[in-house]
Design a protein around this motif. Structure first.
Motif, PDB file in Angstrom:
ATOM      1  N   GLY A  20       5.723   0.423   9.053  1.00  0.00           N
ATOM      2  CA  GLY A  20       5.703  -1.018   9.230  1.00  0.00           C
ATOM      3  C   GLY A  20       4.380  -1.688   8.950  1.00  0.00           C
ATOM      4  N   VAL A  21       3.421  -0.988   8.349  1.00  0.00           N
ATOM      5  CA  VAL A  21       2.143  -1.628   8.031  1.00  0.00           C
ATOM      6  C   VAL A  21       2.194  -2.146   6.597  1.00  0.00           C
ATOM      7  N   PRO A  22       1.419  -3.180   6.285  1.00  0.00           N
ATOM      8  CA  PRO A  22       1.446  -3.746   4.933  1.00  0.00           C
ATOM      9  C   PRO A  22       0.938  -2.757   3.891  1.00  0.00           C
ATOM     10  N   GLU A  23       1.468  -2.828   2.711  1.00  0.00           N
ATOM     11  CA  GLU A  23       0.937  -2.026   1.609  1.00  0.00           C
ATOM     12  C   GLU A  23      -0.420  -2.559   1.181  1.00  0.00           C
ATOM     13  N   ASP A  24      -0.575  -3.871   1.228  1.00  0.00           N
ATOM     14  CA  ASP A  24      -1.844  -4.516   0.891  1.00  0.00           C
ATOM     15  C   ASP A  24      -2.280  -5.351   2.089  1.00  0.00           C
ATOM     16  N   TRP A  25      -3.172  -4.780   2.902  1.00  0.00           N
ATOM     17  CA  TRP A  25      -3.611  -5.459   4.111  1.00  0.00           C
ATOM     18  C   TRP A  25      -4.282  -6.791   3.808  1.00  0.00           C
ATOM     19  N   ILE A  26      -5.143  -6.807   2.831  1.00  0.00           N
ATOM     20  CA  ILE A  26      -5.897  -8.034   2.526  1.00  0.00           C
ATOM     21  C   ILE A  26      -4.954  -9.164   2.128  1.00  0.00           C
ATOM     22  N   ALA A  27      -4.025  -8.851   1.250  1.00  0.00           N
ATOM     23  CA  ALA A  27      -3.074  -9.884   0.809  1.00  0.00           C
ATOM     24  C   ALA A  27      -2.227 -10.367   1.978  1.00  0.00           C
ATOM     25  N   ALA A  28      -1.756  -9.443   2.806  1.00  0.00           N
ATOM     26  CA  ALA A  28      -0.893  -9.824   3.917  1.00  0.00           C
ATOM     27  C   ALA A  28      -1.640 -10.662   4.949  1.00  0.00           C
ATOM     28  N   LEU A  29      -2.861 -10.251   5.272  1.00  0.00           N
ATOM     29  CA  LEU A  29      -3.632 -10.989   6.267  1.00  0.00           C
ATOM     30  C   LEU A  29      -4.115 -12.332   5.734  1.00  0.00           C
ATOM     31  N   SER A  30      -4.225 -12.457   4.426  1.00  0.00           N
ATOM     32  CA  SER A  30      -4.689 -13.704   3.819  1.00  0.00           C
ATOM     33  C   SER A  30      -3.543 -14.650   3.496  1.00  0.00           C
ATOM     34  N   SER A  31      -2.322 -14.207   3.708  1.00  0.00           N
ATOM     35  CA  SER A  31      -1.161 -15.029   3.397  1.00  0.00           C
ATOM     36  C   SER A  31      -0.866 -15.974   4.554  1.00  0.00           C
ATOM     37  N   SER A  32       0.328 -16.457   4.642  1.00  0.00           N
ATOM     38  CA  SER A  32       0.724 -17.335   5.742  1.00  0.00           C
ATOM     39  C   SER A  32       2.158 -17.008   6.134  1.00  0.00           C
ATOM     40  N   GLY A  33       2.591 -17.603   7.225  1.00  0.00           N
ATOM     41  CA  GLY A  33       3.966 -17.434   7.643  1.00  0.00           C
ATOM     42  C   GLY A  33       4.269 -16.072   8.227  1.00  0.00           C
ATOM     43  N   ALA A  34       5.494 -15.610   8.029  1.00  0.00           N
ATOM     44  CA  ALA A  34       5.981 -14.390   8.648  1.00  0.00           C
ATOM     45  C   ALA A  34       5.204 -13.150   8.192  1.00  0.00           C
ATOM     46  N   GLU A  35       4.822 -13.118   6.918  1.00  0.00           N
ATOM     47  CA  GLU A  35       4.096 -11.951   6.409  1.00  0.00           C
ATOM     48  C   GLU A  35       2.755 -11.791   7.119  1.00  0.00           C
ATOM     49  N   GLN A  36       2.022 -12.881   7.303  1.00  0.00           N
ATOM     50  CA  GLN A  36       0.737 -12.810   7.984  1.00  0.00           C
ATOM     51  C   GLN A  36       0.911 -12.441   9.457  1.00  0.00           C
ATOM     52  N   GLU A  37       1.926 -13.022  10.106  1.00  0.00           N
ATOM     53  CA  GLU A  37       2.153 -12.719  11.520  1.00  0.00           C
ATOM     54  C   GLU A  37       2.471 -11.244  11.723  1.00  0.00           C
ATOM     55  N   ALA A  38       3.265 -10.683  10.832  1.00  0.00           N
ATOM     56  CA  ALA A  38       3.592  -9.256  10.930  1.00  0.00           C
ATOM     57  C   ALA A  38       2.343  -8.400  10.717  1.00  0.00           C
ATOM     58  N   ALA A  39       1.501  -8.800   9.767  1.00  0.00           N
ATOM     59  CA  ALA A  39       0.265  -8.054   9.505  1.00  0.00           C
ATOM     60  C   ALA A  39      -0.677  -8.134  10.699  1.00  0.00           C
ATOM     61  N   LEU A  40      -0.762  -9.299  11.331  1.00  0.00           N
ATOM     62  CA  LEU A  40      -1.624  -9.453  12.498  1.00  0.00           C
ATOM     63  C   LEU A  40      -1.144  -8.589  13.659  1.00  0.00           C
ATOM     64  N   ARG A  41       0.166  -8.513  13.839  1.00  0.00           N
ATOM     65  CA  ARG A  41       0.705  -7.660  14.911  1.00  0.00           C
ATOM     66  C   ARG A  41       0.397  -6.192  14.632  1.00  0.00           C
ATOM     67  N   ALA A  42       0.571  -5.788  13.385  1.00  0.00           N
ATOM     68  CA  ALA A  42       0.286  -4.391  13.024  1.00  0.00           C
ATOM     69  C   ALA A  42      -1.194  -4.079  13.199  1.00  0.00           C
ATOM     70  N   LEU A  43      -2.058  -5.023  12.813  1.00  0.00           N
ATOM     71  CA  LEU A  43      -3.492  -4.810  12.949  1.00  0.00           C
ATOM     72  C   LEU A  43      -3.890  -4.714  14.415  1.00  0.00           C
TER      73      LEU A  43
END
Length: 237
Positions: A20-43
């Motif tokens: 469940g972790v992003p393949e590209d952390w930087i892109a996911a954390l720099s995005s917005s919406g659901a993708e960023q929220e999921a990345a923040l939870r994983a981080l």
């Protein structure tokens, strides 16, 4: 967070891939919406694991190592580490795995929080150099004792003549008394970088003086043998 989890967690396990972790952390954390929220939870989950590992390693230094206190420290360190990491997200260069880079933030914050609690009710004595005290190691023979005493006196004299009172007190607190640098910075109303600069200046001045008087080789004068300066032995009580 169970005690068993903390005790069995290792550095290699911290860096193991998780579902469940992003393949590209930087892109996911720099995005917005659901993708960023999921990345923040994983981080945050990863930060909690790293902080728990570090607090467990340092638990003997805690005045109160009860599960409740440990959980508070771990969660606080994870939150602080996330804030620090997100501020520096643009500096990630990809030289290591993102998780390896991220864990360093959590480990540093957890260690800082533990040391702060360890010294919370301890007085930091900003003492000056005691020129009348010279360490004596009875385990050495007479010749080595004489050499050690001579070097200790030379170092004490260098600290007295080459350093300002502030530099001496900072050096003794950090290098002799073992006060954590973040704790000393807090007590002095300063910051880590300023104290690192002070210690760097102290080492340069002592190195230059001891080299000039023949106690250190010329190589040390070029900054290649900083560890040759036995700072921790001077002025100890």
């Amino acid at each position: 967070m169970s005690e068993g989890f903390r005790a069995e967690t290792t550095v290699s396990a911290l860096d193991a891939p998780a579902d469940g972790v992003p393949e590209d952390w930087i892109a996911a954390l720099s995005s917005s919406g659901a993708e960023q929220e999921a990345a923040l939870r994983a981080l945050h989950s990863l930060m909690l694991r790293a902080a728990a590992h570090q607090v467990w390693r340092m638990r003997s230094a805690l005045p109160d190592a009860s599960p409740g206190t440990v959980d508070v420290i771990v969660n606080q360190a994870a939150d602080e580490a996330m804030t620090a990491l997100l501020r520096k997200l643009h500096t990630f260069e990809g030289r290591s795995r993102f998780t390896t880079w991220a864990f360093k933030f959590a480990i540093l914050e957890a260690a800082t929080d533990v040391r702060r609690l360890q010294w919370q009710h301890r007085e930091v004595e900003l003492r000056d150099l005691d020129l009348g005290r010279v360490p004596d190691d009875a385990s050495d023979g007479p010749e080595r004792q004489a050499e050690g005493a001579d070097l200790a006196r030379a170092l004490a004299e260098a600290m007295h003549t080459c350093l300002t009172p502030h530099q001496r007190r900072v050096a003794i607190a950090l290098l002799v008394d073992g006060v954590p640098i973040d704790v000393l910075a807090e007590r002095l109303g300063s910051n880590r970088n300023a104290l690192y600069k002070t210690v760097h200046d102290v080492r340069q001045r002592l190195r230059a003086d001891l080299t000039r008087r023949g106690y250190l080789p010329e190589l040390a004068a070029r900054g290649d043998a900083e560890s040759d300066i036995p700072t921790a032995s001077a002025g100890s009580s």
